[in-house]
Write a protein that holds these residues in place. Structure first.
Motif, mmCIF file in Angstrom:
data_model
loop_
_atom_site.group_PDB
_atom_site.id
_atom_site.type_symbol
_atom_site.label_atom_id
_atom_site.label_comp_id
_atom_site.label_asym_id
_atom_site.label_seq_id
_atom_site.Cartn_x
_atom_site.Cartn_y
_atom_site.Cartn_z
ATOM 1 N N CYS A 137 77.847 26.058 -22.526
ATOM 2 C CA CYS A 137 77.255 25.008 -23.107
ATOM 3 C C CYS A 137 75.918 24.810 -22.677
ATOM 4 C CB CYS A 137 78.164 23.862 -22.549
ATOM 5 S SG CYS A 137 79.915 23.976 -22.896
ATOM 6 N N PHE A 187 76.162 15.736 -25.645
ATOM 7 C CA PHE A 187 75.679 16.506 -26.938
ATOM 8 C C PHE A 187 75.148 18.085 -26.705
ATOM 9 C CE2 PHE A 187 74.747 11.712 -27.279
ATOM 10 C CZ PHE A 187 75.331 11.599 -28.618
ATOM 11 N N THR A 236 75.874 21.992 -26.893
ATOM 12 C CA THR A 236 76.165 22.769 -28.035
ATOM 13 C C THR A 236 76.738 24.206 -27.529
ATOM 14 O OG1 THR A 236 74.116 22.084 -29.477
ATOM 15 C CG2 THR A 236 75.270 24.059 -29.950
ATOM 16 N N SER A 243 80.961 18.435 -29.662
ATOM 17 C CA SER A 243 80.297 18.665 -28.227
ATOM 18 C C SER A 243 80.840 19.493 -27.611
ATOM 19 C CB SER A 243 79.804 17.364 -27.910
ATOM 20 O OG SER A 243 79.035 17.705 -26.651
#
Length: 100
Positions: free
Chosen positions: A61, A68, A70, A39
């Protein structure tokens, strides 16, 4: 006659600058970083991973849930961007919107 040249020169110069600025504008694309482990918690770590693996010039991110997210890499879109043309982007490559 001289006064029309005085007006025409700045107008032509301004139009030329606008044309250059429009053609030089790059479109930024993003794609998921397949090399980022787990994560994404740090934009800085994501950006470092993107540059170290040659996947982009920066990274961030992305995700709605804190743990969670990516890592996505950013880079100049293929085809040069702003001036038009260049066709579509490869699979997985999306133009970056203002809200990421």
């Amino acid at each position: 006659m001289a006064s029309s040249k005085i007006v025409a020169v700045p107008v032509v110069f301004t139009l030329a600058l606008l044309l250059v600025a429009y053609c030089a504008e790059a479109t930024i694309c993003s794609r998921k970083n397949p090399s980022y482990p787990g994560s994404c918690r740090s934009n800085k770590d994501c950006a470092n991973s993107c540059t170290q693996h040659g996947l982009g010039t920066s990274g961030y991110c992305k995700g709605n849930v804190r743990f969670f997210k990516t890592c996505f890499c950013t880079f100049e879109c293929p085809g040069g961007g702003g001036g038009g043309g260049g066709g579509g982007n490869p699979p997985g490559v999306k133009p970056l919107s203002n809200g990421h």
